[in-house]
Write a protein that holds these residues in place. Structure first.
Motif, PDB file in Angstrom:
ATOM      1  N   PHE A  55       0.804  -1.227   0.000  1.00 37.61           N
ATOM      2  CA  PHE A  55       0.000   0.000   0.000  1.00 37.61           C
ATOM      3  C   PHE A  55       0.838   1.277   0.000  1.00 37.61           C
ATOM      4  O   PHE A  55       0.330   2.349  -0.339  1.00 37.61           O
ATOM      5  N   LEU A  56       2.131   1.197   0.334  1.00 43.11           N
ATOM      6  CA  LEU A  56       2.989   2.379   0.317  1.00 43.11           C
ATOM      7  C   LEU A  56       3.734   2.559  -1.006  1.00 43.11           C
ATOM      8  O   LEU A  56       4.311   3.620  -1.251  1.00 43.11           O
ATOM      9  N   GLU A  57       3.730   1.550  -1.848  1.00 42.12           N
ATOM     10  CA  GLU A  57       4.529   1.601  -3.073  1.00 42.12           C
ATOM     11  C   GLU A  57       4.092   2.681  -4.060  1.00 42.12           C
ATOM     12  O   GLU A  57       4.956   3.268  -4.726  1.00 42.12           O
ATOM     13  N   PRO A  58       2.787   2.996  -4.210  1.00 44.87           N
ATOM     14  CA  PRO A  58       2.422   4.085  -5.134  1.00 44.87           C
ATOM     15  C   PRO A  58       3.054   5.427  -4.770  1.00 44.87           C
ATOM     16  O   PRO A  58       3.608   6.104  -5.640  1.00 44.87           O
ATOM     17  N   MET A  59       3.017   5.810  -3.492  1.00 48.46           N
ATOM     18  CA  MET A  59       3.636   7.082  -3.117  1.00 48.46           C
ATOM     19  C   MET A  59       5.152   6.995  -3.112  1.00 48.46           C
ATOM     20  O   MET A  59       5.840   7.982  -3.388  1.00 48.46           O
ATOM     21  N   TYR A  68       7.540  12.641 -11.505  1.00 45.95           N
ATOM     22  CA  TYR A  68       6.387  12.536 -10.610  1.00 45.95           C
ATOM     23  C   TYR A  68       6.533  13.455  -9.399  1.00 45.95           C
ATOM     24  O   TYR A  68       5.609  14.185  -9.034  1.00 45.95           O
ATOM     25  N   ILE A  69       7.690  13.398  -8.748  1.00 37.02           N
ATOM     26  CA  ILE A  69       7.890  14.171  -7.520  1.00 37.02           C
ATOM     27  C   ILE A  69       7.871  15.672  -7.788  1.00 37.02           C
ATOM     28  O   ILE A  69       7.533  16.469  -6.916  1.00 37.02           O
ATOM     29  N   MET A  70       8.199  16.064  -9.019  1.00 32.44           N
ATOM     30  CA  MET A  70       8.188  17.478  -9.388  1.00 32.44           C
ATOM     31  C   MET A  70       6.814  18.106  -9.168  1.00 32.44           C
ATOM     32  O   MET A  70       6.700  19.297  -8.857  1.00 32.44           O
ATOM     33  N   VAL A  71       5.759  17.308  -9.306  1.00 31.01           N
ATOM     34  CA  VAL A  71       4.395  17.822  -9.153  1.00 31.01           C
ATOM     35  C   VAL A  71       4.173  18.380  -7.749  1.00 31.01           C
ATOM     36  O   VAL A  71       3.518  19.421  -7.574  1.00 31.01           O
ATOM     37  N   ILE A  72       4.728  17.722  -6.737  1.00 30.22           N
ATOM     38  CA  ILE A  72       4.441  18.097  -5.350  1.00 30.22           C
ATOM     39  C   ILE A  72       4.992  19.488  -5.011  1.00 30.22           C
ATOM     40  O   ILE A  72       4.243  20.341  -4.523  1.00 30.22           O
ATOM     41  N   ILE A 115       2.827  20.178   4.491  1.00 32.46           N
ATOM     42  CA  ILE A 115       2.466  18.920   5.137  1.00 32.46           C
ATOM     43  C   ILE A 115       1.074  18.478   4.703  1.00 32.46           C
ATOM     44  O   ILE A 115       0.832  17.292   4.431  1.00 32.46           O
ATOM     45  N   THR A 116       0.149  19.435   4.599  1.00 34.66           N
ATOM     46  CA  THR A 116      -1.217  19.105   4.187  1.00 34.66           C
ATOM     47  C   THR A 116      -1.239  18.550   2.767  1.00 34.66           C
ATOM     48  O   THR A 116      -1.908  17.544   2.493  1.00 34.66           O
ATOM     49  N   CYS A 117      -0.521  19.197   1.857  1.00 29.56           N
ATOM     50  CA  CYS A 117      -0.484  18.720   0.465  1.00 29.56           C
ATOM     51  C   CYS A 117       0.084  17.312   0.397  1.00 29.56           C
ATOM     52  O   CYS A 117      -0.454  16.439  -0.300  1.00 29.56           O
ATOM     53  N   LEU A 118       1.170  17.063   1.139  1.00 30.43           N
ATOM     54  CA  LEU A 118       1.783  15.732   1.133  1.00 30.43           C
ATOM     55  C   LEU A 118       0.822  14.703   1.724  1.00 30.43           C
ATOM     56  O   LEU A 118       0.700  13.581   1.201  1.00 30.43           O
TER      57      LEU A 118
END
Length: 290
Positions: A55-59, A68-72, A115-118
């Motif tokens: 369940f943690l692999e997608p994030m 992908y990480i650039m979006v955050i 923190i909220t966005c993450l």
């Protein structure tokens, strides 16, 4: 204790205003983008192979690939487009609490937004794959990689070759566990958010708010490009330091840049930005206008 209370009060006041603003729509659209482009594709491939994911692999995947990480960070920057609030309504807050206290309250608010966005992205990944991702990995342990990540290359090479972008790289899996990678990447991203928040403050105090937004977006996008195309220069960009797998050699069991070095990099960067912000906040005009 009085100053700490005022810092938290200012951060809470700004955070409540942010939660009821229109910026939340941007966060929703970014969740839909990652859901359709990453989470859904991972689920589709897993169903084709008949394997369940951890369940943690997608994030972990989102926080391990530069694109992908650039979006955050981009979403966090857009969410803080009016940060810090120097409108006339905040003059009374700054006067009563003091400029330095006001600055720390604004910085705390910026971190709360990050923190909220993450947290929203993590929650969305769990909701997207609810009932279709397992709690355990290949070794019947909650903190081991699933067969979807470890064996699909050998059992279904054609599926892997056509969908390699939905699988973690070997360096990430060899040097970390699902929970370990998630915690490390989340911690490094929070340090990156602090850099972005302080950059926005610095340019705001210099009267160049839009330039601060463009600067944050620029170092994020160029950092993502550098990860894929520049071997040594990529370590000049904060985004590289936030990606767990980039710290390790893909073929040999040795670190390229130790994780503590990246933490030190962020602390030095944040320390320099904080010193600049403390200097400027005592000399800038809080309210907009003449």
């Amino acid at each position: 204790m009085g100053k700490l209370y005022r810092v938290c009060w200012i951060a809470g006041m700004e955070y409540r205003k942010w939660l009821t603003g229109k910026h939340m729509l941007i966060l929703l659209f970014s969740v839909l983008f990652l859901g359709e482009y990453v989470f859904s594709d991972m689920l589709r491939v897993a169903q084709m192979a008949g394997l369940r994911m951890h369940f943690l692999e997608p994030m972990d995947l989102v926080m391990s690939y530069s694109f992908y990480i650039m979006v955050i960070p981009l979403v966090v920057t857009v969410e803080l487009s009016g940060f810090p609030d120097k409108s006339a309504g905040n003059v009374f807050v700054a006067v009563r609490s003091g400029r330095v206290v006001w600055l720390f309250g604004e910085l705390l608010f910026g971190i709360l937004v990050g923190i909220t966005c993450l947290a929203v992205f993590f929650a969305a990944s769990l909701a997207w794959l609810w009932g279709r991702a397992g709690m355990y990995g290949a070794e019947s342990s909650w903190d081991s990689w699933s067969l979807f990540m470890t064996e699909i290359y050998e059992r279904f090479p054609e599926i892997y070759a056509q969908n390699d972008r939905v699988f973690l790289e070997s360096a990430t899996m060899a040097h970390g566990t699902p929970a370990g990678v998630a915690l490390a990447c989340a911690g490094l991203l929070l340090l990156y958010f602090m850099v972005m928040v302080q950059v926005l403050c610095l340019f705001r105090f210099l009267g160049r708010q839009r330039m601060g937004l463009f600067f944050n977006m620029g170092i994020t996008v160029f950092g993502a490009v550098a990860v894929s195309n520049l071997d040594k220069a990529k370590w000049l960009f904060p985004l590289t330091h936030a990606i767990f797998g980039e710290h390790f050699d893909h073929f040999f069991a040795r670190p390229i840049v130790p994780l503590p070095d990246s933490v030190l990099y962020f602390f030095l960067l944040n320390g320099g930005l904080l010193a600049g912000n403390l200097y400027l906040v005592k000399r800038c005009q809080i309210a907009d206008g003449n």
